[in-house]
Write a protein that holds these residues in place. Structure first.
Motif, short mmCIF file in Angstrom:
data_model
loop_
_atom_site.label_atom_id
_atom_site.label_comp_id
_atom_site.label_asym_id
_atom_site.label_seq_id
_atom_site.Cartn_x
_atom_site.Cartn_y
_atom_site.Cartn_z
N TYR A 205 1.10 -1.05 -0.19
CA TYR A 205 0.00 -0.31 0.50
C TYR A 205 0.87 1.19 -0.13
O TYR A 205 2.20 1.73 0.12
N GLU A 206 0.38 2.81 -0.81
CA GLU A 206 1.29 3.84 -0.95
C GLU A 206 0.60 4.63 -0.04
O GLU A 206 -0.68 5.23 -0.35
N ILE A 207 1.22 5.03 1.90
CA ILE A 207 0.61 5.76 2.32
C ILE A 207 0.70 6.99 1.45
O ILE A 207 1.04 7.27 0.68
N ASN A 208 -0.04 7.71 1.32
CA ASN A 208 -0.72 9.63 0.54
C ASN A 208 -1.64 9.69 1.49
O ASN A 208 -2.57 9.91 1.64
N ILE A 209 -0.46 10.99 2.13
CA ILE A 209 -1.81 12.04 3.06
C ILE A 209 -1.40 13.27 2.76
O ILE A 209 -0.41 14.13 2.32
N SER A 210 -2.43 14.01 2.38
CA SER A 210 -1.96 15.78 2.23
C SER A 210 -1.99 16.70 3.16
O SER A 210 -3.19 16.10 3.82
N LEU A 211 -0.57 17.39 2.66
CA LEU A 211 -1.17 18.15 4.41
C LEU A 211 -0.88 19.68 3.66
O LEU A 211 0.23 19.83 2.78
N THR A 212 -1.83 20.42 4.71
CA THR A 212 -0.89 22.02 4.07
C THR A 212 -0.33 22.59 5.27
O THR A 212 -0.81 22.34 6.69
N ILE A 213 0.81 23.47 5.80
CA ILE A 213 1.04 23.85 6.85
C ILE A 213 0.97 24.55 6.94
O ILE A 213 0.79 26.03 6.55
N PRO A 214 0.02 25.26 8.39
CA PRO A 214 -0.38 25.90 8.46
C PRO A 214 0.89 27.28 8.42
O PRO A 214 2.13 27.19 8.81
N ASP A 215 0.12 28.46 8.71
CA ASP A 215 0.71 29.92 8.31
C ASP A 215 1.15 30.01 9.85
O ASP A 215 2.36 31.20 10.25
N ASP A 216 0.57 29.93 10.79
CA ASP A 216 0.72 30.65 12.05
C ASP A 216 2.05 29.72 13.24
O ASP A 216 1.88 29.95 14.15
#
Lengths: 806, 160
Positions: free
Chosen positions: B119-130
């Protein structure tokens, strides 16, 4: 030979000539003024082993029309005697009988009788009193007696490491000085450690610290390899390490010893000083022990743990140094039919943990660990165990009542560098975990002989524990626990060589767990897509009741040189508070531990057998067992996560175990003794999520071969002995997550033991020079805590110990 | 050792040792750990990767097992105190030790559809600004159905 002297002179000469006397066949007594009524006089005396000068219990002293048996301190009293000359016949199995002529008058002193160990076949001696050896044979309980000599000769860094030379006994170690007992593959709370009749209560469930007991000053240990709840109550489900009270000192005696120990591997220095004294009835003993050691050395300069590489400075296992300081004081009173002894003891230790990985967690630090191999930096733990016990026994007719009272406080703290984990911010200090446990114990027992065929014991045990926690890490909830149990058993002599032993017990317990909330908020995603920060509840206020029955029935059959034993028993263990109610994150082990309030008490059924053949030049013993657990409590690694940590859940499974020990010893030549032993346990979970797997920390098949050569006396060496011991362990391929397979190994240890005659007028100094791991072999012990991070066992070690009596 | 031939009990001992060693019933038992790796082209983040605040990244790792994968997790936490280091070959230069004010924390678990062995782990993640910039630690872990676990961790940086 008979001496008559004044008391002062007698003692002077007794001390001066003591060593001479140990080698000779002596019989001495002295006469001394004492007040007594004219027509009814008393003979008081003491029987000792001529060789060891230790008191002998159960000696028959028979005269014309009177009779006495010596008590556990070797003393005897004959009352209602009139003036005159008497002949005493003094006899005991295993000793050459002796005839003593006594002139009885008003001012007579104690009579000292020194018996020589019999060189004749035991069968030739008529059995009047029973030796403890004989009693052990008649009991169907399969146990192993450990003497002071064994402890001295095999002394390792901790009491349990010393005892692990006994087949069937092993240890779970952390570092060089701390270990927990394992009997036939089971440890932690499944082995009860009893000292002076009181169960030792610490944080037994934890796997990163040892037993808080001073290993010096112990004279006698009984190890029961099998379920023993019947007499010892809950927790004795796999076995018991019973540290017996020491023998009462001889009347009008004062002696002591200094034990010195030095070790090369961890630069250990140890000093222990013990004294004991007795007047007529009052006696006391005291001991101080101090041990200080540095980081221990392993035969490798780097450790490969998963993808990490830890470079070691000078082969030192960083930050595993420690210090231990213990003190004890006992005071007692013994007179005819009544003995009481109160003991105060305190054990204090501070030990460092390996700095590069705490548990499984790899750590870096700005601490300069390598500047000194003797300092203890973070992470470390410190522990203090304070104990007061009282043992009282009273003879009333054919009843003997025993009362044991105990209070103990175990205070343990684990410190590590404060770092944030998960939602936990950086904690304010280094105190990660603190446990403060108070335990109160009361045991009452009546031992009586309704007739010649029966030995009956009835007893009640009560115990109250109060365990408090502190620190920023949560593992087990606070709890109180009260248990009460009543038991009765009978040993029935079917005939002289066939004994039946049967007993039953019922226990009731209440565990009260307390609630715990995190000190920091965790982020939770709610169903309506909102986020809340909550202080999570880790444990609940719960009151749980447990009841359990234990029973045991066994037979022993003695046939010439062979003893056969068979025993079948049921034992139990109450679930611990962490097994019931924990709900916490163990960051160092990368796991989340989850308790289960529905756990039942563990029940274990075991069939034990033993065949023992003992002859003069050859002995062999085989002790197989079959064991079945109905509901073994086990911390099961699941496949689920909680906040990125693997969930480990307490579950119950059926477990089948089979195994045993084989040991043999032979005097092949006059001066050569060979010993061989092997132990094996096969464990299988037969139900539950880990069906077909073994149990955690299963010891591999292992054996020991040793050869001992007794030299002639040379210069100032008296009875020098050279011994070599090869320990062979098979590979352990039986593992359960998250363990790793461990390869087999062979380690050679050597020892030179001798008495030193410092001068003719004093007792000999005992010297032991040991060389452990002669070839500096790199090997892994499957049941060592550091095995999980691929740390090998200690490298070569030279140790020198001296016991200087005075 | 020359006594062995003379003394039966020693031979018995060794027979016992050999006999016991041959007990083997490892059938029906999963004794293999899963594996986890970022050491392939799409694996993300690689050691010493710098992530920019406000950007969205896809975290990818490959996991395999001999029987059946079960669950995985991703944990990103700060390493401002230099408390640990990763298990990758490359060593990253760490910034100065500093106190955390508002560090980024990402702690999530996921399950894997039953029966998969890779399985390929696939996590989309936005690094917060604050959040605080600096050294971070990114840890993946995976379990199989039996309860074996594999972990890997990577040193990364979050920058402005």
């Amino acid at each position: 030979m008979v001496f008559a002297r004044s008391q002062g002179l007698f003692f002077q000469s007794y001390n001066i000539n003591m060593f001479y006397k140990t080698l000779s066949i002596w019989l001495c007594f002295s006469l001394y003024a004492m007040a007594c009524t004219q027509d009814s006089l008393i003979i008081k005396g003491l029987v000792v082993n001529a060789k060891t000068l230790q008191p002998i219990e159960g000696v028959n002293i028979i005269g014309d029309g009177f009779f006495s048996i010596s008590s556990s301190d070797g003393s005897f009293i004959i009352k209602n005697i009139t003036n005159g000359n008497y002949v005493l016949n003094v006899s005991h199995i295993g000793y050459a009988p002796k005839t003593v002529n006594v002139h009885v008058w008003r001012n007579m002193d104690l009579i000292y009788v020194a018996l020589d160990e019999a060189v004749t076949n035991l069968d030739a001696v008529e059995v009047n009193g029973k030796t403890s050896k004989r009693r052990d044979k008649e009991s169907s309980t399969i146990s192993y007696k450990v003497s002071k000599e064994f402890l001295n000769q095999n002394r390792e860094n901790s009491l349990m490491q010393t005892l692990s030379k006994i087949p069937g006994v092993s240890t779970i170690n952390i570092g060089s000085g701390q270990s927990k007992p394992v009997i036939r593959g089971l440890g932690f709370n499944r082995v009860a450690v009893v000292q002076n009749g009181i169960k030792h209560e610490a944080q037994q469930w934890g796997n990163d610290h040892g037993l808080e007991i001073d290993q010096y000053g112990i004279e006698n240990i009984q190890i029961i390899k099998g379920p023993a709840s019947l007499v010892y109550g809950a927790d004795a489900i796999a076995g018991v390490v019973d540290i017996k009270p020491n023998k009462i000192p001889a009347i009008n005696s004062f002696n002591g010893e200094v034990n010195l120990l030095g070790e090369s591997n961890n630069d250990l220095l140890g000093v222990s000083v013990g004294v004991k004294a007795r007047k007529e009835s009052w006696f006391y003993r005291s001991r101080l022990t101090l041990r200080d050691y540095g980081d221990y050395k392993v035969p490798t300069d780097k450790i490969n743990y998963e993808n990490y590489i830890f470079e070691l400075h000078d082969n030192h296992l960083r930050n595993t140094a420690g210090i231990e300081a213990n003190a004890s004081f006992n005071i007692g009173y013994s007179s005819e039919g009544f003995t009481t002894e109160t003991s105060f003891s305190n054990v204090n230790a501070k030990n460092g943990f390996f700095a590069n990985a705490h548990g499984l967690e790899v750590r870096t630090s700005s601490i300069d660990y390598d500047s000194s191999s003797r300092d203890v930096d973070l992470p470390y733990h410190k522990v203090n165990h304070f104990k007061i016990t009282n043992n009282t026994s009273l003879d009333l007719g054919n009843h003997t009542f025993h009362l044991d009272l105990g209070y103990q406080n175990n205070n343990r703290e684990e410190h590590s560098e404060p770092i944030p984990h998960g939602y936990m911010p950086t904690p304010p200090d280094s105190k990660e975990r603190a446990f403060n446990k108070n335990t109160y114990t009361l045991n009452v027992k009546d031992v009586f002989k309704p007739n010649a065929k029966h030995d009956v014991v009835l007893g009640v045990n009560m115990e109250y524990q109060d365990n408090n926690i502190g620190g920023w890490g949560f593992l087990i909830p606070e709890y109180t626990r009260f248990t009460v149990g009543a038991f009765g058993y009978d040993q029935f002599e079917i005939n002289k060589n066939l004994h039946l032993q049967a007993g039953i017990r019922y226990d009731f317990g209440v565990v009260d767990t307390h609630s715990y909330f995190d000190w920091y908020p965790s982020t939770r995603n709610n169903d309506d897509n909102t986020i809340s920060n909550i202080y999570l509840q880790r444990s609940q206020d719960k009151t749980l009741n447990f009841g359990s029955t234990s029973a045991s029935v066994g037979l022993s059959y003695l046939r010439n040189k062979i003893t056969y034993k068979i025993n079948i028993g049921k034992s139990f263990r109450m679930p611990l508070s962490n097994e019931l109610a924990s709900d916490g994150v163990n960051y160092h082990m990368y796991r989340y531990e989850k308790g289960n309030l529905d756990l039942d008490p563990e029940a274990s059924y075991q069939l034990d057998m033993e065949v023992d053949y003992s002859a003069k030049k050859f002995s062999v013993a085989l002790s197989p067992f079959v064991n079945f657990f109905d509901n073994y409590i086990y911390l099961n690694p699941t496949s689920s996560y909680y906040e990125t940590l693997q969930i480990y859940e307490y579950t119950q499974a059926k477990v089948f175990r089979v195994g045993g020990e084989l040991s043999a010893s032979s005097t092949v030549l006059k001066n050569v003794t060979l010993n061989a032993s092997a132990e094996y346990v096969y464990s299988r979970q037969t139900s539950g999520p880990k069906k077909n797997f073994t149990l955690p920390f299963s010891p591999p098949l292992s054996g020991r071969l040793s050869a001992n050569y007794q030299f002639k006396d040379l210069l100032f060496f008296n009875s020098p002995q050279l011994s070599a011991e090869l320990k062979v362990a098979g590979a352990q391929n039986e593992i359960v997550p998250p363990e790793q397979v461990t390869a087999g190994y062979q380690v050679l240890n050597m020892a030179f033991v001798s008495k030193l005659n410092s001068s003719k007028n004093s007792l000999p100094i005992e010297m032991r020079l040991k060389l452990n791991n002669v070839f500096h072999t790199t090997y892994f012990d499957h049941t060592s805590f550091y095995r999980l991070i691929d740390v090998p066992e200690a490298g070569r070690n030279i140790s020198l110990s001296l016991t200087i009596p005075f | 050792m020359k006594f062995i031939s003379k003394y039966n009990y020693l031979s018995i001992l060794f027979v016992l040792i050999l006999a016991s060693c041959s007990v083997d019933d490892s059938a029906n038992k999963d004794e293999e750990k899963p594996t986890i790796s970022i050491n392939y082209t799409e694996g993300f983040p690689q050691a010493c990767t710098e992530l920019v605040k406000g950007e969205t990244y896809t975290f990818k790792a490959m996991v395999t097992d001999n029987l059946a994968l079960a669950a995985y997790s991703l944990d990103i936490h700060h390493n401002f105190d230099h408390h640990t280091h990763d298990d990758q070959e490359e060593t990253c230069d760490l910034g100065d030790v500093k106190a955390a004010v508002n560090p980024f924390i990402y702690v999530e678990n996921f399950t894997i559809e039953e029966g998969l062995t890779s399985y390929e782990i696939n996590i989309s993640l936005t690094i917060p600004d604050d959040i605080d910039t600096g050294d971070y630690h990114c840890a993946y872990s995976v379990t199989d159905l039996t309860g074996w676990q594999a972990r890997t961790s990577i040193d990364i940086k979050i920058i402005e």
